[in-house]
Design a protein around this motif. Structure first.
Motif, PDB file in Angstrom:
ATOM      1  N   GLU A  93      43.800  55.916 -57.006  1.00  0.00           N
ATOM      2  CA  GLU A  93      42.466  55.701 -56.450  1.00  0.00           C
ATOM      3  C   GLU A  93      41.479  56.651 -57.137  1.00  0.00           C
ATOM      4  N   PRO A  94      40.387  56.139 -57.741  1.00  0.00           N
ATOM      5  CA  PRO A  94      39.441  56.995 -58.461  1.00  0.00           C
ATOM      6  C   PRO A  94      38.865  58.129 -57.619  1.00  0.00           C
ATOM      7  N   MET A  95      38.713  57.892 -56.308  1.00  0.00           N
ATOM      8  CA  MET A  95      38.136  58.910 -55.433  1.00  0.00           C
ATOM      9  C   MET A  95      39.207  59.686 -54.666  1.00  0.00           C
ATOM     10  N   ALA A  96      40.455  59.585 -55.091  1.00  0.00           N
ATOM     11  CA  ALA A  96      41.563  60.164 -54.325  1.00  0.00           C
ATOM     12  C   ALA A  96      41.414  61.664 -54.116  1.00  0.00           C
ATOM     13  N   VAL A  97      41.074  62.393 -55.175  1.00  0.00           N
ATOM     14  CA  VAL A  97      40.946  63.848 -55.063  1.00  0.00           C
ATOM     15  C   VAL A  97      39.799  64.211 -54.131  1.00  0.00           C
ATOM     16  N   GLU A  98      38.669  63.517 -54.276  1.00  0.00           N
ATOM     17  CA  GLU A  98      37.515  63.796 -53.414  1.00  0.00           C
ATOM     18  C   GLU A  98      37.829  63.517 -51.947  1.00  0.00           C
ATOM     19  N   ILE A  99      38.581  62.452 -51.700  1.00  0.00           N
ATOM     20  CA  ILE A  99      38.935  62.103 -50.319  1.00  0.00           C
ATOM     21  C   ILE A  99      39.810  63.179 -49.694  1.00  0.00           C
ATOM     22  N   LEU A 100      40.836  63.624 -50.428  1.00  0.00           N
ATOM     23  CA  LEU A 100      41.718  64.664 -49.893  1.00  0.00           C
ATOM     24  C   LEU A 100      40.988  65.991 -49.735  1.00  0.00           C
ATOM     25  N   CYS A 101      40.143  66.321 -50.697  1.00  0.00           N
ATOM     26  CA  CYS A 101      39.362  67.559 -50.608  1.00  0.00           C
ATOM     27  C   CYS A 101      38.496  67.543 -49.352  1.00  0.00           C
ATOM     28  N   ASP A 102      37.848  66.422 -49.106  1.00  0.00           N
ATOM     29  CA  ASP A 102      37.005  66.287 -47.920  1.00  0.00           C
ATOM     30  C   ASP A 102      37.838  66.426 -46.646  1.00  0.00           C
ATOM     31  N   PHE A 103      39.048  65.870 -46.673  1.00  0.00           N
ATOM     32  CA  PHE A 103      39.939  65.959 -45.517  1.00  0.00           C
ATOM     33  C   PHE A 103      40.273  67.412 -45.188  1.00  0.00           C
ATOM     34  N   PHE A 104      40.689  68.171 -46.200  1.00  0.00           N
ATOM     35  CA  PHE A 104      41.088  69.559 -45.958  1.00  0.00           C
ATOM     36  C   PHE A 104      39.899  70.454 -45.613  1.00  0.00           C
ATOM     37  N   GLU A 105      38.773  70.236 -46.272  1.00  0.00           N
ATOM     38  CA  GLU A 105      37.612  71.090 -46.041  1.00  0.00           C
ATOM     39  C   GLU A 105      37.029  70.906 -44.646  1.00  0.00           C
ATOM     40  N   LYS A 106      37.107  69.688 -44.123  1.00  0.00           N
ATOM     41  CA  LYS A 106      36.509  69.404 -42.818  1.00  0.00           C
ATOM     42  C   LYS A 106      37.536  69.347 -41.691  1.00  0.00           C
ATOM     43  N   TYR A 107      38.787  69.606 -42.021  1.00  0.00           N
ATOM     44  CA  TYR A 107      39.865  69.340 -41.069  1.00  0.00           C
ATOM     45  C   TYR A 107      39.708  70.088 -39.749  1.00  0.00           C
ATOM     46  N   GLU A 108      39.899  69.345 -38.683  1.00  0.00           N
ATOM     47  CA  GLU A 108      40.013  69.891 -37.336  1.00  0.00           C
ATOM     48  C   GLU A 108      41.112  69.100 -36.639  1.00  0.00           C
ATOM     49  N   TYR A 109      41.905  69.788 -35.854  1.00  0.00           N
ATOM     50  CA  TYR A 109      43.034  69.116 -35.207  1.00  0.00           C
ATOM     51  C   TYR A 109      42.552  68.382 -33.953  1.00  0.00           C
ATOM     52  N   THR A 110      41.723  67.365 -34.183  1.00  0.00           N
ATOM     53  CA  THR A 110      41.199  66.576 -33.068  1.00  0.00           C
ATOM     54  C   THR A 110      41.208  65.101 -33.440  1.00  0.00           C
ATOM     55  N   GLU A 111      41.265  64.261 -32.430  1.00  0.00           N
ATOM     56  CA  GLU A 111      41.233  62.816 -32.654  1.00  0.00           C
ATOM     57  C   GLU A 111      39.861  62.391 -33.175  1.00  0.00           C
ATOM     58  N   LYS A 112      38.810  63.079 -32.721  1.00  0.00           N
ATOM     59  CA  LYS A 112      37.454  62.751 -33.156  1.00  0.00           C
ATOM     60  C   LYS A 112      37.308  62.956 -34.656  1.00  0.00           C
ATOM     61  N   PHE A 113      37.889  64.052 -35.169  1.00  0.00           N
ATOM     62  CA  PHE A 113      37.816  64.301 -36.614  1.00  0.00           C
ATOM     63  C   PHE A 113      38.466  63.164 -37.388  1.00  0.00           C
ATOM     64  N   ARG A 114      39.634  62.747 -36.943  1.00  0.00           N
ATOM     65  CA  ARG A 114      40.346  61.660 -37.618  1.00  0.00           C
ATOM     66  C   ARG A 114      39.491  60.400 -37.667  1.00  0.00           C
ATOM     67  N   GLU A 115      38.899  60.062 -36.545  1.00  0.00           N
ATOM     68  CA  GLU A 115      38.090  58.845 -36.467  1.00  0.00           C
ATOM     69  C   GLU A 115      36.882  58.930 -37.395  1.00  0.00           C
ATOM     70  N   GLU A 116      36.205  60.072 -37.390  1.00  0.00           N
ATOM     71  CA  GLU A 116      35.018  60.231 -38.235  1.00  0.00           C
ATOM     72  C   GLU A 116      35.387  60.209 -39.714  1.00  0.00           C
ATOM     73  N   PHE A 117      36.487  60.866 -40.058  1.00  0.00           N
ATOM     74  CA  PHE A 117      36.935  60.899 -41.447  1.00  0.00           C
ATOM     75  C   PHE A 117      37.286  59.497 -41.940  1.00  0.00           C
TER      76      PHE A 117
END
Length: 226
Positions: A93-117
């Motif tokens: 996926e061309p945006m794969a690195v950006e997607i994972l980076c965004d996941f780790f940088e914004k990560y919170e152990y909440t269901e709301k975070f998952r939904e927004e991401f």
């Protein structure tokens, strides 16, 4: 009509399989160049504690570590060590690195975070190691024009003869086997062909999406490094 619809779906499905004989993402065609740091929050290697913290790699038992690499093409490759064996998963996926980076940088152990991401990146589902598959990636793998033409054409051809026969039967019934009875075959063929063309196109779109998704999952499947 239900029988005709079922037959058309089966035939169209078989025809569409021909368009997926070669995977767009060839998981053999890559070389690992160097480890990369997806995010400073995890560093170069993910250990068991970080894996648990970020809820990564669900379903993998005896996890030891994971390291991300830059492949010779777009995306990334992740090398996962399970006990004394190494496995690799390649994501093109061309945006794969950006997607994972965004996941780790914004990560919170909440269901709301998952939904927004998942909403932000249009995540449709996840691959076998739990990483997101986006709608953009699925769309890039699809063959919309070819598939629609194939589905509509196949459906139309399957519907013409039954439609003509039904029209002819109606004509004989209405005209009492008169000479004008055969005139009904033409409209019957048009209606039958048109109806199954619509069904064929709709079926083809669905099959196309499913095939694209399966191709992506197959290309990312975890493979042991010999």
């Amino acid at each position: 009509m239900k029988i005709e619809k079922s037959i058309s779906c089966i035939v169209i499905a078989l025809l569409l399989q021909c368009t997926y004989g070669v995977h767009y993402y060839d998981y053999h065609d890559y070389e690992l160049e160097q480890p990369i740091v997806i995010s400073e929050r995890i560093g170069e290697t993910i250990d068991p504690e970080e894996r648990e913290q970020y809820d990564l790699f669900p379903g993998i038992e005896n996890f030891t570590s994971a390291t991300f690499y830059v492949p010779s093409t777009i995306g990334y490759a992740v090398e996962i060590v399970i006990e004394d064996k190494k496995y690799i998963s390649v994501n093109r996926e061309p945006m794969a690195v950006e997607i994972l980076c965004d996941f780790f940088e914004k990560y919170e152990y909440t269901e709301k975070f998952r939904e927004e991401f998942e909403t932000e990146w249009a995540v449709v589902t996840h691959d076998d190691i739990g990483f997101p598959i986006t709608q953009d990636e699925i769309d890039a793998m699809r063959h919309p024009t070819r598939v629609l033409l194939l589905g509509a054409t196949g459906g139309c051809l399957l519907g013409i003869i039954p439609g003509a026969l039904i029209g002819l039967a109606i004509g004989f019934s209405v005209e009492h086997f008169g000479e004008l009875a055969v005139v009904y075959a033409g409209p019957g063929a048009l209606i039958g062909g048109g109806l199954l063309a619509v069904i064929g196109a709709s079926t083809a779109r669905s099959i196309d999406k499913n095939n694209a998704l399966e191709d992506i999952k197959e290309s990312r499947r975890l493979r042991e490094i010999k």
